[in-house]
Structure formats: C-alpha cells, structure tokens
Design a protein around this motif. Structure first.
Motif, short mmCIF file in Angstrom:
data_model
loop_
_atom_site.label_atom_id
_atom_site.label_comp_id
_atom_site.label_asym_id
_atom_site.label_seq_id
_atom_site.Cartn_x
_atom_site.Cartn_y
_atom_site.Cartn_z
N TRP A 272 28.39 -17.28 -7.77
CA TRP A 272 27.80 -15.96 -6.91
C TRP A 272 28.43 -15.01 -7.08
O TRP A 272 28.77 -14.15 -7.15
CB TRP A 272 27.39 -16.91 -5.76
CG TRP A 272 26.78 -15.09 -5.32
CD1 TRP A 272 25.30 -14.73 -5.03
CD2 TRP A 272 27.72 -15.11 -4.03
NE1 TRP A 272 25.69 -13.68 -3.97
CE2 TRP A 272 26.83 -13.89 -3.65
CE3 TRP A 272 28.76 -14.85 -3.65
CZ2 TRP A 272 26.92 -12.74 -2.86
CZ3 TRP A 272 29.25 -14.23 -2.65
CH2 TRP A 272 28.48 -13.13 -1.88
N LEU A 273 29.99 -15.26 -6.58
CA LEU A 273 31.05 -14.02 -6.42
C LEU A 273 31.86 -14.43 -7.88
O LEU A 273 31.57 -12.77 -7.68
CB LEU A 273 32.60 -14.61 -5.14
CG LEU A 273 33.48 -13.84 -4.77
CD1 LEU A 273 32.93 -12.85 -4.54
CD2 LEU A 273 34.22 -14.84 -4.31
N ARG B 43 23.80 -7.35 -7.95
CA ARG B 43 24.01 -6.68 -7.60
C ARG B 43 24.36 -7.09 -6.21
O ARG B 43 24.38 -8.38 -5.43
CB ARG B 43 23.11 -5.57 -6.54
CG ARG B 43 21.65 -6.29 -5.86
CD ARG B 43 20.78 -5.27 -6.26
NE ARG B 43 19.60 -5.06 -5.29
CZ ARG B 43 20.22 -5.49 -3.73
NH1 ARG B 43 21.08 -6.15 -3.34
NH2 ARG B 43 19.39 -4.95 -2.97
N LEU B 44 25.44 -6.48 -4.85
CA LEU B 44 25.69 -7.24 -3.70
C LEU B 44 24.80 -5.80 -2.34
O LEU B 44 24.72 -5.17 -2.38
CB LEU B 44 26.87 -6.66 -3.79
CG LEU B 44 28.29 -7.01 -2.18
CD1 LEU B 44 27.25 -8.95 -2.07
CD2 LEU B 44 29.14 -6.75 -2.20
N SER C 299 41.32 -16.71 -3.13
CA SER C 299 40.93 -17.22 -4.07
C SER C 299 39.48 -17.20 -4.10
O SER C 299 39.01 -16.84 -2.97
CB SER C 299 41.15 -18.69 -4.48
OG SER C 299 40.14 -19.80 -3.64
N ARG C 300 38.62 -17.23 -5.43
CA ARG C 300 37.26 -17.03 -5.63
C ARG C 300 36.17 -17.79 -5.09
O ARG C 300 35.78 -17.83 -3.59
CB ARG C 300 36.49 -17.37 -6.91
CG ARG C 300 36.35 -15.92 -7.47
CD ARG C 300 35.63 -15.73 -8.45
NE ARG C 300 35.97 -14.62 -9.30
CZ ARG C 300 36.16 -14.35 -10.80
NH1 ARG C 300 35.72 -15.64 -11.13
NH2 ARG C 300 36.53 -13.54 -11.41
N ALA C 301 36.68 -19.21 -4.74
CA ALA C 301 36.73 -20.05 -3.66
C ALA C 301 36.54 -20.35 -2.49
O ALA C 301 35.76 -20.54 -1.51
CB ALA C 301 37.18 -21.57 -4.38
N THR C 302 37.58 -20.52 -2.44
CA THR C 302 37.76 -20.10 -0.72
C THR C 302 36.76 -18.49 -0.15
O THR C 302 35.89 -19.12 0.75
CB THR C 302 39.09 -19.54 -0.02
OG1 THR C 302 40.26 -19.92 -0.83
CG2 THR C 302 39.20 -18.57 1.67
N ILE C 303 36.81 -17.20 -0.42
CA ILE C 303 36.03 -16.46 -0.63
C ILE C 303 34.53 -16.99 -0.17
O ILE C 303 33.38 -16.78 0.34
CB ILE C 303 36.13 -15.52 -1.19
CG1 ILE C 303 37.43 -14.86 -1.06
CG2 ILE C 303 35.02 -13.94 -0.48
CD1 ILE C 303 37.92 -14.23 0.67
N ALA C 304 34.56 -17.09 -1.46
CA ALA C 304 32.60 -17.68 -1.66
C ALA C 304 32.08 -18.73 -0.89
O ALA C 304 30.77 -18.74 0.21
CB ALA C 304 32.43 -18.17 -3.35
N GLY C 305 33.21 -19.93 -0.42
CA GLY C 305 32.48 -20.87 0.89
C GLY C 305 32.24 -20.56 2.24
O GLY C 305 32.11 -20.96 2.83
N LEU C 306 33.42 -19.38 1.96
CA LEU C 306 33.53 -18.56 3.39
C LEU C 306 31.65 -18.25 3.71
O LEU C 306 31.76 -17.81 5.03
CB LEU C 306 34.47 -17.65 4.03
CG LEU C 306 35.75 -18.98 4.09
CD1 LEU C 306 36.98 -17.83 4.21
CD2 LEU C 306 36.10 -18.91 5.79
#
Length: 110
Positions: free
Chosen positions: A38-39, A48-49, A24-31
């Motif tokens: 943001w994600l 931009r990244l 999930s977005r929440a998982t990746i963003a949290g990590l």
C-alpha cells in the motif's frame, strides 16, 4: 497538472519524509495498519492518499503542516499530540508527587 502528476508529487514527498526519518516502508505501513505494498503504491504515485489517511501519516512522520505532504495547495497544521485531559489532572498529579520529602531531608527506610 494532471491527477497522476499530483499523486506522483505527493508520493515523492512521502518517500522523502519517510527516508529522512530513517523509517522503513514496513515500519510506517505497519504503524498505519496497512501493507507495505500500500505504502509503496502511495510513494510511486500509483494510489492516491486521502486527506484523513494523510493526516495520520503526517503524525507518524512528524510533519507539522500538511503542505509538506500535499504541497502548497493544502496547508493546515498537524496536531501531533492529542492527549486526553481531565479537569482534576493537575490535582491528581500533585497528589501522586506531593508525598516526596523536601530535597536533602533524610528519608526513613521504613
């Protein structure tokens, strides 16, 4: 190609990679230590990244080459396992496991 187009392509690749991994977005963003918003903005091409952040994100997503995120213009291997090392690591490992009796030998309960 405009910078908006590039950001949109990068964001689309990030979203596809994340979804393929079932994260999930929440998982990746949290990590990443970032917010879900943001994600979301990265994935929609609204932000931009930066390369350094992209490398960290690539590691989380299991990407082996940055071109999977940035496209063919940016090709560099991503090292996923950065393990600290010590000159005596092998000897320490042997000391920790060398006490085991030979296989099949009786073991005393004491």
């Amino acid at each position: 190609m405009t910078s908006d187009d590039v950001r949109a392509q990068v964001g689309n690749r990030v979203r596809q990679l994340r979804e393929r991994r079932g994260k999930s977005r929440a998982t990746i963003a949290g990590l990443m230590g970032k917010s879900e918003d943001w994600l979301k903005k990265i994935e929609r091409g609204q932000r931009r990244l930066p390369l350094e952040t992209g490398v960290a994100l690539a590691r989380l997503l299991g990407v082996k080459n940055l071109q999977d995120i940035y496209g063919p213009e940016v090709s560099a291997p991503v090292i996923n396992a950065e393990r600290p090392s010590h000159p005596a690591a092998e000897e320490v490992g042997e000391a920790l496991t060398g006490y085991l009796p030979p296989e099949g030998a009786p073991v005393s309960p004491q």
